[in-house]
Scaffold this motif. Sequence first.
Motif, PDB file in Angstrom:
ATOM      1  N   THR A   1      29.083  50.900  38.575  1.00 28.22           N
ATOM      2  CA  THR A   1      29.742  50.647  38.713  1.00 28.22           C
ATOM      3  C   THR A   1      31.210  50.040  39.868  1.00 28.22           C
ATOM      4  O   THR A   1      31.791  49.627  40.053  1.00 28.22           O
ATOM      5  CB  THR A   1      30.316  52.218  37.877  1.00 28.22           C
ATOM      6  OG1 THR A   1      29.457  52.667  39.733  1.00 28.22           O
ATOM      7  CG2 THR A   1      30.449  52.178  37.132  1.00 28.22           C
ATOM      8  N   TRP A  28      36.139  43.834  38.955  1.00 24.63           N
ATOM      9  CA  TRP A  28      37.327  44.247  38.486  1.00 24.63           C
ATOM     10  C   TRP A  28      37.629  46.166  37.909  1.00 24.63           C
ATOM     11  O   TRP A  28      38.605  45.716  37.182  1.00 24.63           O
ATOM     12  CB  TRP A  28      37.129  43.319  37.582  1.00 24.63           C
ATOM     13  CG  TRP A  28      36.283  43.499  36.393  1.00 24.63           C
ATOM     14  CD1 TRP A  28      34.975  43.360  37.048  1.00 24.63           C
ATOM     15  CD2 TRP A  28      35.580  44.247  35.635  1.00 24.63           C
ATOM     16  NE1 TRP A  28      33.853  43.277  36.143  1.00 24.63           N
ATOM     17  CE2 TRP A  28      34.447  44.313  35.117  1.00 24.63           C
ATOM     18  CE3 TRP A  28      36.972  45.429  35.011  1.00 24.63           C
ATOM     19  CZ2 TRP A  28      33.469  45.056  34.366  1.00 24.63           C
ATOM     20  CZ3 TRP A  28      35.919  46.546  34.068  1.00 24.63           C
ATOM     21  CH2 TRP A  28      34.874  46.242  33.329  1.00 24.63           C
ATOM     22  N   LEU A  29      36.523  46.412  37.862  1.00 25.01           N
ATOM     23  CA  LEU A  29      37.228  47.719  37.839  1.00 25.01           C
ATOM     24  C   LEU A  29      37.174  48.003  38.464  1.00 25.01           C
ATOM     25  O   LEU A  29      36.549  49.292  39.355  1.00 25.01           O
ATOM     26  CB  LEU A  29      35.333  48.224  36.762  1.00 25.01           C
ATOM     27  CG  LEU A  29      35.230  49.205  36.936  1.00 25.01           C
ATOM     28  CD1 LEU A  29      35.479  49.457  35.310  1.00 25.01           C
ATOM     29  CD2 LEU A  29      33.341  49.895  35.886  1.00 25.01           C
ATOM     30  N   GLY A  72      35.830  49.609  42.181  1.00 28.60           N
ATOM     31  CA  GLY A  72      35.857  47.859  42.363  1.00 28.60           C
ATOM     32  C   GLY A  72      36.711  47.097  42.988  1.00 28.60           C
ATOM     33  O   GLY A  72      37.281  46.631  43.706  1.00 28.60           O
ATOM     34  N   SER A  73      38.366  47.977  42.026  1.00 27.10           N
ATOM     35  CA  SER A  73      39.246  47.451  42.217  1.00 27.10           C
ATOM     36  C   SER A  73      39.988  48.111  43.364  1.00 27.10           C
ATOM     37  O   SER A  73      40.894  46.892  44.714  1.00 27.10           O
ATOM     38  CB  SER A  73      40.516  47.912  41.228  1.00 27.10           C
ATOM     39  OG  SER A  73      40.348  48.860  40.977  1.00 27.10           O
ATOM     40  N   GLN A  91      31.342  45.833  40.026  1.00 24.31           N
ATOM     41  CA  GLN A  91      32.241  45.161  39.630  1.00 24.31           C
ATOM     42  C   GLN A  91      33.607  45.240  40.321  1.00 24.31           C
ATOM     43  O   GLN A  91      34.258  46.027  40.292  1.00 24.31           O
ATOM     44  CB  GLN A  91      31.989  45.964  38.326  1.00 24.31           C
ATOM     45  CG  GLN A  91      31.096  45.705  37.356  1.00 24.31           C
ATOM     46  CD  GLN A  91      30.891  45.807  37.184  1.00 24.31           C
ATOM     47  OE1 GLN A  91      30.950  43.455  37.148  1.00 24.31           O
ATOM     48  NE2 GLN A  91      28.679  44.789  37.486  1.00 24.31           N
ATOM     49  N   THR A 109      36.270  59.512  42.742  1.00 19.87           N
ATOM     50  CA  THR A 109      35.939  59.214  41.427  1.00 19.87           C
ATOM     51  C   THR A 109      34.050  59.579  41.122  1.00 19.87           C
ATOM     52  O   THR A 109      33.247  59.599  41.064  1.00 19.87           O
ATOM     53  CB  THR A 109      35.745  57.123  41.400  1.00 19.87           C
ATOM     54  OG1 THR A 109      36.652  56.612  41.815  1.00 19.87           O
ATOM     55  CG2 THR A 109      34.246  57.040  40.419  1.00 19.87           C
TER      56      THR A 109
END
Length: 215
Positions: free
Chosen positions: A165, A170-171, A175-176, A168, A135
């Motif tokens: 980013t 959930w993102l 994040g996840s 977060q 990423t």
Amino acid sequence: MTAVAVARYLLSDAWRSQRVIIPVVLQIAVLAVLFGGDPGPLPTPWAASILALYPVSAWLALTLANTEDPVQRSVTVAAAGGPGPVAAGTLLVAVAGDLLLTLLSVAWPLVATHYTVPPGVLVGALLAHLAAGLTGTAVGFLCARPLVQRIGWSLLIALVVVIATAVQPWLPPVGSSVSAIEAGGHPGSLLVPVLVALVLAVVATAVSSTVARRG
């Protein structure tokens, strides 16, 4: 010139410039601080090294993409037969860097601390770090030349994107991935973040190549 040949050339050029050393040293410094004492049982402490790897890999990708000045890059593009092989070669070098930093980040606490983890959790940690690295590579490419010409703006935009980013939970992918590691690091929960990160890196490479071709 094939993408592999371009990758070898870019890696040699980046190494001579020594600018790629800085993000690698930064990740090493972060790991030394994180795991220098007692970070607590794994895999939870890996969440911090995942978050650190994200901006470091973005910085590494941005540095690789901007190693050559525009004149040098035009010569490389001409020799390679177009911007496609150059973009693909840059991606190969960046992914190699992501893999190196991933292995370093996962292995460090295993060597520096007394904590052990089951093989499945170890695989999950590798996947989570790789998702963050890929990423970051995507962000770095989208913030580098030919899309963003000035290095100051490149760094600022990349920093804003990373901060926005990474926090977060959930993102996906970062994040996840952090949330999955904090929840136990089961490999199955990290397959989607890795796939999303890989797609992002490939798309960013394609966008960079397309813009260079039209430029």
